[in-house]
Design a protein around this motif. Sequence first.
Motif, PDB file in Angstrom:
ATOM      1  N   LEU B  41       0.831  -1.093  -0.059  1.00 21.59           N
ATOM      2  CA  LEU B  41      -0.005  -0.205   0.059  1.00 21.59           C
ATOM      3  C   LEU B  41       0.902   1.297  -0.036  1.00 21.59           C
ATOM      4  CD1 LEU B  41      -2.970  -0.950   2.121  1.00 21.59           C
ATOM      5  CD2 LEU B  41      -2.839  -0.606  -0.112  1.00 21.59           C
ATOM      6  N   PHE B  42       1.907   1.130   0.955  1.00 23.50           N
ATOM      7  CA  PHE B  42       2.790   2.340   0.801  1.00 23.50           C
ATOM      8  C   PHE B  42       3.406   2.745  -0.421  1.00 23.50           C
ATOM      9  CE2 PHE B  42       7.323   3.802   1.438  1.00 23.50           C
ATOM     10  CZ  PHE B  42       7.025   4.844   1.929  1.00 23.50           C
ATOM     11  N   ILE B  43       3.814   1.840  -1.132  1.00 24.76           N
ATOM     12  CA  ILE B  43       4.370   2.135  -2.555  1.00 24.76           C
ATOM     13  C   ILE B  43       3.280   2.444  -3.634  1.00 24.76           C
ATOM     14  CG2 ILE B  43       5.742   1.254  -4.531  1.00 24.76           C
ATOM     15  CD1 ILE B  43       7.524   1.243  -2.169  1.00 24.76           C
ATOM     16  N   LEU B  44       2.138   1.774  -3.500  1.00 21.93           N
ATOM     17  CA  LEU B  44       1.325   2.025  -4.677  1.00 21.93           C
ATOM     18  C   LEU B  44       0.395   3.268  -4.376  1.00 21.93           C
ATOM     19  CD1 LEU B  44      -0.382  -1.436  -4.976  1.00 21.93           C
ATOM     20  CD2 LEU B  44       1.056  -0.454  -6.388  1.00 21.93           C
ATOM     21  N   VAL B  45       0.195   3.582  -3.178  1.00 20.10           N
ATOM     22  CA  VAL B  45      -0.441   4.767  -2.693  1.00 20.10           C
ATOM     23  C   VAL B  45       0.102   5.841  -3.077  1.00 20.10           C
ATOM     24  CG1 VAL B  45      -1.529   6.380  -0.743  1.00 20.10           C
ATOM     25  CG2 VAL B  45      -2.113   3.937  -0.997  1.00 20.10           C
ATOM     26  N   ARG B  46       1.575   5.968  -2.733  1.00 16.21           N
ATOM     27  CA  ARG B  46       2.279   7.109  -3.163  1.00 16.21           C
ATOM     28  C   ARG B  46       2.919   6.946  -4.558  1.00 16.21           C
ATOM     29  NH1 ARG B  46       5.964   9.325   1.301  1.00 16.21           N
ATOM     30  NH2 ARG B  46       6.399  10.732  -0.358  1.00 16.21           N
ATOM     31  N   GLY B  47       2.613   5.767  -5.253  1.00 20.84           N
ATOM     32  CA  GLY B  47       3.385   5.766  -6.515  1.00 20.84           C
ATOM     33  C   GLY B  47       2.416   6.027  -7.589  1.00 20.84           C
ATOM     34  N   ILE B  48       1.296   5.323  -7.442  1.00 21.69           N
ATOM     35  CA  ILE B  48       0.296   5.284  -8.776  1.00 21.69           C
ATOM     36  C   ILE B  48      -0.092   7.088  -9.056  1.00 21.69           C
ATOM     37  CG2 ILE B  48      -2.255   4.759  -9.245  1.00 21.69           C
ATOM     38  CD1 ILE B  48      -1.773   2.117  -8.152  1.00 21.69           C
ATOM     39  N   PRO B  49      -0.395   7.702  -8.233  1.00 19.28           N
ATOM     40  CA  PRO B  49      -0.715   9.040  -8.617  1.00 19.28           C
ATOM     41  C   PRO B  49       0.436   9.688  -9.375  1.00 19.28           C
ATOM     42  CG  PRO B  49      -1.140   8.847  -6.414  1.00 19.28           C
ATOM     43  CD  PRO B  49      -0.458   7.605  -6.733  1.00 19.28           C
ATOM     44  N   ASN B  50       1.589   9.092  -9.497  1.00 21.40           N
ATOM     45  CA  ASN B  50       2.698   9.914 -10.167  1.00 21.40           C
ATOM     46  C   ASN B  50       2.854   9.271 -11.502  1.00 21.40           C
ATOM     47  OD1 ASN B  50       3.761  11.805  -8.231  1.00 21.40           O
ATOM     48  ND2 ASN B  50       4.501  10.341  -6.988  1.00 21.40           N
ATOM     49  N   ILE B  51       2.281   8.046 -11.850  1.00 21.20           N
ATOM     50  CA  ILE B  51       2.295   7.705 -13.093  1.00 21.20           C
ATOM     51  C   ILE B  51       1.536   8.190 -14.020  1.00 21.20           C
ATOM     52  CG2 ILE B  51       2.040   5.566 -14.291  1.00 21.20           C
ATOM     53  CD1 ILE B  51       2.302   3.975 -11.984  1.00 21.20           C
ATOM     54  N   ASN B  52       2.032   8.640 -14.950  1.00 28.14           N
ATOM     55  CA  ASN B  52       1.307   9.466 -16.351  1.00 28.14           C
ATOM     56  C   ASN B  52       1.952   9.045 -17.460  1.00 28.14           C
ATOM     57  OD1 ASN B  52       3.691  11.079 -16.732  1.00 28.14           O
ATOM     58  ND2 ASN B  52       2.910  12.237 -14.901  1.00 28.14           N
ATOM     59  N   MET B  53       1.216   9.653 -18.487  1.00 22.36           N
ATOM     60  CA  MET B  53       1.919   9.038 -20.000  1.00 22.36           C
ATOM     61  C   MET B  53       3.254   9.629 -20.173  1.00 22.36           C
ATOM     62  SD  MET B  53      -0.611   7.538 -20.857  1.00 22.36           S
ATOM     63  CE  MET B  53      -0.485   7.154 -22.615  1.00 22.36           C
ATOM     64  N   GLU B  54       3.577  10.826 -19.682  1.00 26.53           N
ATOM     65  CA  GLU B  54       5.022  11.360 -19.744  1.00 26.53           C
ATOM     66  C   GLU B  54       5.823  10.587 -19.395  1.00 26.53           C
ATOM     67  OE1 GLU B  54       6.018  14.521 -20.838  1.00 26.53           O
ATOM     68  OE2 GLU B  54       8.118  14.212 -20.646  1.00 26.53           O
ATOM     69  N   PHE B  55       5.604   9.824 -18.107  1.00 25.03           N
ATOM     70  CA  PHE B  55       6.270   9.122 -17.252  1.00 25.03           C
ATOM     71  C   PHE B  55       6.518   7.861 -18.111  1.00 25.03           C
ATOM     72  CE2 PHE B  55       7.214   6.139 -14.104  1.00 25.03           C
ATOM     73  CZ  PHE B  55       8.438   6.336 -13.625  1.00 25.03           C
ATOM     74  N   LEU B  56       5.452   7.183 -18.497  1.00 27.94           N
ATOM     75  CA  LEU B  56       5.424   5.811 -19.241  1.00 27.94           C
ATOM     76  C   LEU B  56       6.029   5.902 -20.473  1.00 27.94           C
ATOM     77  CD1 LEU B  56       2.140   4.359 -18.121  1.00 27.94           C
ATOM     78  CD2 LEU B  56       4.260   3.595 -17.351  1.00 27.94           C
ATOM     79  N   PHE B  57       5.778   6.897 -21.197  1.00 31.45           N
ATOM     80  CA  PHE B  57       6.075   6.836 -22.770  1.00 31.45           C
ATOM     81  C   PHE B  57       6.920   8.037 -23.206  1.00 31.45           C
ATOM     82  CE2 PHE B  57       2.138   4.370 -22.363  1.00 31.45           C
ATOM     83  CZ  PHE B  57       2.413   2.976 -22.513  1.00 31.45           C
ATOM     84  N   GLY B  58       7.341   8.929 -22.327  1.00 31.30           N
ATOM     85  CA  GLY B  58       7.901  10.034 -22.752  1.00 31.30           C
ATOM     86  C   GLY B  58       9.675   9.805 -23.055  1.00 31.30           C
TER      87      GLY B  58
END
Lengths: 293, 292
Positions: B41-58
């Motif tokens: 939960l610690f990693i997912l809760v703080r991590g998921i909001p920071n995942i965006n298109m730029e981060f994934l495919f930029g």
Amino acid sequence: MESIKKSKFNDTVMQSVFFMSAFVSVLAVIAISLFLFLRGIPAIAEIGFMDFVFSEKWGPVNTPASYGILSMIVGSIYVTAGAIVIGVPVGLMCAVFLAEFCPEGIYKIVKPAVNLLAGIPSIIYGFFGMQIVVPFVRDNVGGNGYSILSASIILGIMILPTIISISESSIRAVPESYKEGSFGLGATKEETIFKVVVPAAKSGVLTAIILGIGRAVGETMAVVMVAGNAVMPLDKIALLKPIRTLTTNIVTEMSYASGLHESSLIATGVVLFVFIVILNASLSLIKFRSSRN
Amino acid sequence: MENTALEKSVLNKRKTKSLILRFMVWLCGILTVGILAYILLFILVRGIPNINMEFLFGEYNSDSLSAFSSIVTTVEMIVISLIIAVPVGVFCAIYLHEYAKRGNKAVKVIRLAVDTLAGIPSIVYGLFGMIFFVNILGLRASVLSGVLTISIMILPVIISSSEEAIKSVPDMYREGSLGLGATRLRTVFSIVLPTAMPGILSGVILAIGRIVGETAALIFTSGTNVLENPTLDLMASQRTLAIHMYMLASEGLPYSKDMAFATGAILIIIVFIVNFAATKLAGRIGGLSNGK
């Protein structure tokens, strides 16, 4: 006729292909030990065995340079011991829980959780340790948080799945008649489990502990993120002080090392490798003994 | 009279002790699940909001810290190491279970080697890869050096799960095939392997999990380098996702920490899928051998 001959021929060819594939593992072990020793042993010879293994002076970039890894050896032993102190009681209790107490519905949650714990990459454990355990130790126990204690806590969590799964299956393998005998003598369920079943499963539990030690001694990335990595003189080593282990010595300095410095880090790997080989040998010994009984 | 009072007090003591033990056992079970839940939960809760298109495919630069090229390298590494290690591992299991004679000396040596490989720490694999592939073979720090190192590392996982799966194929199947005049080879490829496939696949999936999470063995073999745009060049030094996370975590800037959380969340999601798939597949061989 022709096709039978051909398929016989194929059979023989493939048999040797299978054999050669099986032999790849043997070759790999030989190659790993050979090249590690070829690079490591000359370095140990050049530094001097005593000055390498039994000196606490590590200063490869000082003049004159010194290459003693005693405090890293001690560091590895401390964090591993800490991991065992934390991980083994919790793991063993959890194994007893899974094998003897757990209702089926809850088993379906706990068992996959244990497997998942085994699958989490060490970098995640390290990062979790850095963000949660280190500040917790700093605020509640003392020191700056990067310490033997933090490393032990993280390693203790990391060895849990190893301890739990192996202990659980060896507890399950204890014959039902042992328990019945104990119940017949009027023992409670808990007494039976802790005085009869667990002792009967001791070779499995010992195997679990040794595998746990192997995992803790060899762990690198999780430790490097929480241990602080400072080389400590032997008399300054303490639970709340930073520590450098054999593995983290390699990973913190390799990127800028060259010459004898680089070889001495490989030699650190040799010492680690010897540790692991000794652990493996003791595992085979346990296997051999329990199969004889 | 006195005696029974004594007995009663002993019995009560024993009962209390048992109760405490039972409590401890439950506590440790709950603690284990609790720790796992906390980490995830610690990693997912703080991590998921920071995942965006730029981060994934930029494109990677010091502003975006995009994971795209690390993701591509990770996938490339998985595919090529599996192409190398799966045939070797499965063939090894076939040799051990279908061809080798009982009590064969070679089998003992091979098993010892597989056990040893399974126990070697990843940092030692990393050192070996650096000495042998990077320096002696002259492959430099490159994806290829990383792939070769990690192929050796995942061998024991593939061998032991393949052997387990092949073992669970009932002898009846083999006898039937041999009785119809098929050669041993034919029996292996058309009867044993297809039946054992779910178990073998579950080993392959576990191996994928190891590759995805590996850091120490790759840091000195494929390196920590990152390119703006992904390349499939095997000779390029490229970081994987796990190393991307390590580099971001050790930079210590607030933004890079957020991105480390995001990378961690991706890793955890992958591990989740991998574990789920492996368990599902491994469950299927059980069903098969119960005579379907």
